[in-house]
Design a protein around this motif. Sequence first.
Motif, PDB file in Angstrom:
ATOM      1  N   ASP A 201      44.027  25.020  64.599  1.00 46.87           N
ATOM      2  CA  ASP A 201      44.510  25.843  65.391  1.00 46.87           C
ATOM      3  C   ASP A 201      45.933  25.018  66.268  1.00 46.87           C
ATOM      4  OD1 ASP A 201      43.549  23.810  67.132  1.00 46.87           O
ATOM      5  OD2 ASP A 201      41.567  24.765  67.268  1.00 46.87           O
ATOM      6  N   GLU A 202      46.392  25.705  66.995  1.00 48.20           N
ATOM      7  CA  GLU A 202      47.939  25.295  67.472  1.00 48.20           C
ATOM      8  C   GLU A 202      47.730  23.827  68.133  1.00 48.20           C
ATOM      9  OE1 GLU A 202      50.826  26.314  67.127  1.00 48.20           O
ATOM     10  OE2 GLU A 202      49.871  27.536  65.492  1.00 48.20           O
ATOM     11  N   ASP A 203      46.437  23.681  68.916  1.00 44.46           N
ATOM     12  CA  ASP A 203      46.478  22.455  69.717  1.00 44.46           C
ATOM     13  C   ASP A 203      46.388  21.157  68.821  1.00 44.46           C
ATOM     14  OD1 ASP A 203      46.346  24.031  71.742  1.00 44.46           O
ATOM     15  OD2 ASP A 203      44.299  24.008  72.194  1.00 44.46           O
ATOM     16  N   GLU A 204      45.519  21.740  67.614  1.00 41.44           N
ATOM     17  CA  GLU A 204      45.502  20.266  66.940  1.00 41.44           C
ATOM     18  C   GLU A 204      46.712  20.170  66.001  1.00 41.44           C
ATOM     19  OE1 GLU A 204      42.273  20.859  63.810  1.00 41.44           O
ATOM     20  OE2 GLU A 204      40.671  21.460  65.335  1.00 41.44           O
ATOM     21  N   LYS A 205      47.535  20.976  65.692  1.00 40.34           N
ATOM     22  CA  LYS A 205      48.860  21.014  65.161  1.00 40.34           C
ATOM     23  C   LYS A 205      49.565  20.098  66.231  1.00 40.34           C
ATOM     24  CE  LYS A 205      49.354  24.438  61.566  1.00 40.34           C
ATOM     25  NZ  LYS A 205      49.178  25.654  61.638  1.00 40.34           N
ATOM     26  N   LYS A 206      49.873  20.450  67.328  1.00 43.42           N
ATOM     27  CA  LYS A 206      50.615  19.905  68.195  1.00 43.42           C
ATOM     28  C   LYS A 206      50.290  18.365  68.342  1.00 43.42           C
ATOM     29  CE  LYS A 206      52.153  21.039  72.778  1.00 43.42           C
ATOM     30  NZ  LYS A 206      51.749  22.005  73.909  1.00 43.42           N
ATOM     31  N   LYS A 207      49.030  18.235  68.568  1.00 48.39           N
ATOM     32  CA  LYS A 207      48.500  16.945  68.769  1.00 48.39           C
ATOM     33  C   LYS A 207      49.055  16.065  67.393  1.00 48.39           C
ATOM     34  CE  LYS A 207      44.109  14.813  69.457  1.00 48.39           C
ATOM     35  NZ  LYS A 207      42.551  15.083  69.125  1.00 48.39           N
ATOM     36  N   PHE A 208      48.631  16.295  66.449  1.00 53.38           N
ATOM     37  CA  PHE A 208      48.985  15.764  65.108  1.00 53.38           C
ATOM     38  C   PHE A 208      50.735  15.415  65.144  1.00 53.38           C
ATOM     39  CE2 PHE A 208      49.932  15.818  60.330  1.00 53.38           C
ATOM     40  CZ  PHE A 208      49.185  14.457  60.131  1.00 53.38           C
ATOM     41  N   ASP A 209      51.400  16.565  65.397  1.00 48.40           N
ATOM     42  CA  ASP A 209      52.815  16.172  65.630  1.00 48.40           C
ATOM     43  C   ASP A 209      53.305  14.915  66.327  1.00 48.40           C
ATOM     44  OD1 ASP A 209      53.213  17.982  63.505  1.00 48.40           O
ATOM     45  OD2 ASP A 209      53.665  19.666  64.807  1.00 48.40           O
ATOM     46  N   GLU A 210      52.613  15.092  67.566  1.00 47.07           N
ATOM     47  CA  GLU A 210      52.911  14.170  68.615  1.00 47.07           C
ATOM     48  C   GLU A 210      52.598  12.601  67.856  1.00 47.07           C
ATOM     49  OE1 GLU A 210      50.859  15.046  72.065  1.00 47.07           O
ATOM     50  OE2 GLU A 210      51.896  16.803  72.313  1.00 47.07           O
ATOM     51  N   GLN A 211      51.151  12.512  67.405  1.00 48.12           N
ATOM     52  CA  GLN A 211      50.961  11.342  66.607  1.00 48.12           C
ATOM     53  C   GLN A 211      51.799  10.899  65.571  1.00 48.12           C
ATOM     54  OE1 GLN A 211      46.928  12.712  65.526  1.00 48.12           O
ATOM     55  NE2 GLN A 211      46.091  12.057  67.253  1.00 48.12           N
ATOM     56  N   LYS A 212      52.452  12.000  64.958  1.00 47.04           N
ATOM     57  CA  LYS A 212      53.451  11.444  63.852  1.00 47.04           C
ATOM     58  C   LYS A 212      54.512  10.979  64.418  1.00 47.04           C
ATOM     59  CE  LYS A 212      53.169  14.881  60.034  1.00 47.04           C
ATOM     60  NZ  LYS A 212      53.701  16.286  59.604  1.00 47.04           N
ATOM     61  N   LYS A 213      55.116  11.364  65.470  1.00 45.32           N
ATOM     62  CA  LYS A 213      56.464  10.917  66.222  1.00 45.32           C
ATOM     63  C   LYS A 213      56.034   9.485  66.520  1.00 45.32           C
ATOM     64  CE  LYS A 213      59.874  13.147  68.730  1.00 45.32           C
ATOM     65  NZ  LYS A 213      60.660  13.163  67.568  1.00 45.32           N
ATOM     66  N   GLU A 214      54.866   9.234  67.306  1.00 45.64           N
ATOM     67  CA  GLU A 214      54.333   8.088  67.960  1.00 45.64           C
ATOM     68  C   GLU A 214      54.257   6.938  66.948  1.00 45.64           C
ATOM     69  OE1 GLU A 214      50.519   7.214  70.139  1.00 45.64           O
ATOM     70  OE2 GLU A 214      51.159   9.173  70.610  1.00 45.64           O
ATOM     71  N   LEU A 215      53.998   7.251  65.636  1.00 41.29           N
ATOM     72  CA  LEU A 215      53.812   6.090  64.598  1.00 41.29           C
ATOM     73  C   LEU A 215      55.051   6.012  63.693  1.00 41.29           C
ATOM     74  CD1 LEU A 215      50.087   6.776  63.466  1.00 41.29           C
ATOM     75  CD2 LEU A 215      50.999   4.816  65.034  1.00 41.29           C
ATOM     76  N   GLU A 216      56.140   6.854  63.873  1.00 41.23           N
ATOM     77  CA  GLU A 216      57.376   6.345  63.090  1.00 41.23           C
ATOM     78  C   GLU A 216      57.698   5.247  62.934  1.00 41.23           C
ATOM     79  OE1 GLU A 216      60.242   9.400  64.617  1.00 41.23           O
ATOM     80  OE2 GLU A 216      59.077  11.030  63.759  1.00 41.23           O
ATOM     81  N   PRO A 217      57.922   4.409  64.060  1.00 33.19           N
ATOM     82  CA  PRO A 217      58.197   2.838  63.864  1.00 33.19           C
ATOM     83  C   PRO A 217      57.392   2.287  63.077  1.00 33.19           C
ATOM     84  CG  PRO A 217      58.114   3.578  66.391  1.00 33.19           C
ATOM     85  CD  PRO A 217      57.505   4.703  65.667  1.00 33.19           C
ATOM     86  N   LEU A 218      55.988   2.393  63.027  1.00 38.09           N
ATOM     87  CA  LEU A 218      55.149   1.744  62.313  1.00 38.09           C
ATOM     88  C   LEU A 218      55.248   2.002  60.916  1.00 38.09           C
ATOM     89  CD1 LEU A 218      52.820  -0.241  61.973  1.00 38.09           C
ATOM     90  CD2 LEU A 218      51.092   1.760  62.425  1.00 38.09           C
ATOM     91  N   CYS A 219      55.577   3.348  60.732  1.00 40.23           N
ATOM     92  CA  CYS A 219      55.590   3.720  59.247  1.00 40.23           C
ATOM     93  C   CYS A 219      56.949   3.261  58.718  1.00 40.23           C
ATOM     94  CB  CYS A 219      55.719   5.385  59.133  1.00 40.23           C
ATOM     95  SG  CYS A 219      54.402   6.501  59.510  1.00 40.23           S
ATOM     96  N   ALA A 220      57.863   3.328  59.541  1.00 35.46           N
ATOM     97  CA  ALA A 220      59.166   2.858  58.945  1.00 35.46           C
ATOM     98  C   ALA A 220      59.009   0.827  58.536  1.00 35.46           C
ATOM     99  CB  ALA A 220      60.216   2.941  59.923  1.00 35.46           C
ATOM    100  N   THR A 221      58.474   0.377  59.486  1.00 34.15           N
ATOM    101  CA  THR A 221      58.304  -1.138  59.186  1.00 34.15           C
ATOM    102  C   THR A 221      57.268  -1.292  58.158  1.00 34.15           C
ATOM    103  OG1 THR A 221      58.239  -1.312  61.877  1.00 34.15           O
ATOM    104  CG2 THR A 221      57.373  -3.041  60.260  1.00 34.15           C
ATOM    105  N   MET A 222      56.122  -0.505  57.908  1.00 33.07           N
ATOM    106  CA  MET A 222      55.455  -0.683  56.886  1.00 33.07           C
ATOM    107  C   MET A 222      56.209  -0.466  55.266  1.00 33.07           C
ATOM    108  SD  MET A 222      51.668   0.554  58.028  1.00 33.07           S
ATOM    109  CE  MET A 222      50.752  -0.306  56.585  1.00 33.07           C
ATOM    110  N   LYS A 223      56.826   0.601  55.241  1.00 37.34           N
ATOM    111  CA  LYS A 223      57.562   0.974  54.069  1.00 37.34           C
ATOM    112  C   LYS A 223      58.591  -0.012  53.832  1.00 37.34           C
ATOM    113  CE  LYS A 223      59.991   3.238  51.012  1.00 37.34           C
ATOM    114  NZ  LYS A 223      59.667   2.638  49.704  1.00 37.34           N
ATOM    115  N   GLU A 224      59.070  -0.749  54.888  1.00 37.33           N
ATOM    116  CA  GLU A 224      60.026  -1.881  54.746  1.00 37.33           C
ATOM    117  C   GLU A 224      59.518  -3.192  54.090  1.00 37.33           C
ATOM    118  OE1 GLU A 224      62.769  -4.325  57.892  1.00 37.33           O
ATOM    119  OE2 GLU A 224      62.741  -1.996  58.231  1.00 37.33           O
ATOM    120  N   ILE A 225      58.179  -3.427  54.590  1.00 34.04           N
ATOM    121  CA  ILE A 225      57.328  -4.480  54.115  1.00 34.04           C
ATOM    122  C   ILE A 225      57.024  -4.180  52.569  1.00 34.04           C
ATOM    123  CG2 ILE A 225      55.141  -5.824  54.422  1.00 34.04           C
ATOM    124  CD1 ILE A 225      55.554  -5.325  57.382  1.00 34.04           C
ATOM    125  N   LEU A 226      56.480  -2.875  52.498  1.00 38.02           N
ATOM    126  CA  LEU A 226      55.848  -2.737  51.050  1.00 38.02           C
ATOM    127  C   LEU A 226      57.046  -2.549  50.086  1.00 38.02           C
ATOM    128  CD1 LEU A 226      52.946  -0.454  52.320  1.00 38.02           C
ATOM    129  CD2 LEU A 226      52.836  -2.649  51.476  1.00 38.02           C
TER     130      LEU A 226
END
Length: 373
Positions: A201-226
Amino acid sequence: GKKKRNNIKLYVRRVFIMDDCEELIPEWLNFVKGIVDSEDLPLNLSREVLQQNKILKVIRKNLVKKCVDMFTEIAEDKDNFNKFYEAFSKNIKLGIHEDAQNRGKLSEFLRYYSTKSTDEPTSLKDYVTRMPEKQKFIYYITGQSRQAVESSPFLEVLKRKGYEVLYMVDPIDEYAVQQLKDFEGKELKSITKEGLEFEDDEDEKKKFDEQKKELEPLCATMKEILGDKVEKVVVTDMLSESPCVILTGQFGWSANMERIMQSQALRDSGGMSSYMASKRTLGLHPTHPIIRALKAKVAADKNDKTVRDLSNLLYEAALLASGFTLDDPSQFSSRINRMVMLGLSLDDEEAAPAESDAPALEEVTESNMEEID
């Protein structure tokens, strides 16, 4: 001697002609025994004549149809069918892979254990009748054994949503399912590949998109490391208990297929296998405490050695849980050993006796773990 391709003897007007006529019956039916006596074939049959003979094509078509009808009859008696399936399920799956014309009919004979059918295998027909209304696809997971797939992290969210997942643990399933795209209009979807989406549902989608944005720096750093080990690091909604998982590309091999191909005796090490081999995506579970803590560490100092070590360890653990083999097991075990030392709060003197040739570890503290790359 050479294995006979089939067990059908060919007679023409009661005269025996040959007993391994390839054109008479497809290879997947090589367990069927029988005699074909034709009034319409010429007596002086040569292989060349056989290959072009239209009557043979008709005979072949009829034989396959007869066999399929026979299987349908067997399927009406459950005990009989179980014995039949145990002995010849591989042939049926090979038939699905090779015989486009009868694929739909043959798929009715398939039986698999699943998350909801644990005591006896279920047919695809029964699976479809159990599907909740909002479920659009037939979900399956391939793996080495039932035990391995039952504890797979990929099942977490699907179980929670109440979706049934079929366990495909026979190597030939990998081939059959590539050809069997759907059953009764429902597409078959592998849950270990990326691009799996649920009706949220919309709420879950919205929440998931926020979490995605929040973890962008971690994703980028882990990609760099791996580096080249993964194609990308993303946030996934596939998990509810594990911190991360390895997803493979939609059109490449699954982890299980990669394992099967690697164990082929005559495999080519370059060529096909190099570009079919899975493009690995590391999927992170956004609300898992480990991922949250790692995110905080990256925010504080992205060059922290612990972040590097933990990223590698999480990736390797996810590889194992997702059904891959480790590229470098010794590195993995030395990382684990250092974690154990940390857990036991050992310093290097106790862990490595002086006379051993092992290089002394620096003092191991949580923020200063020796880097292995």
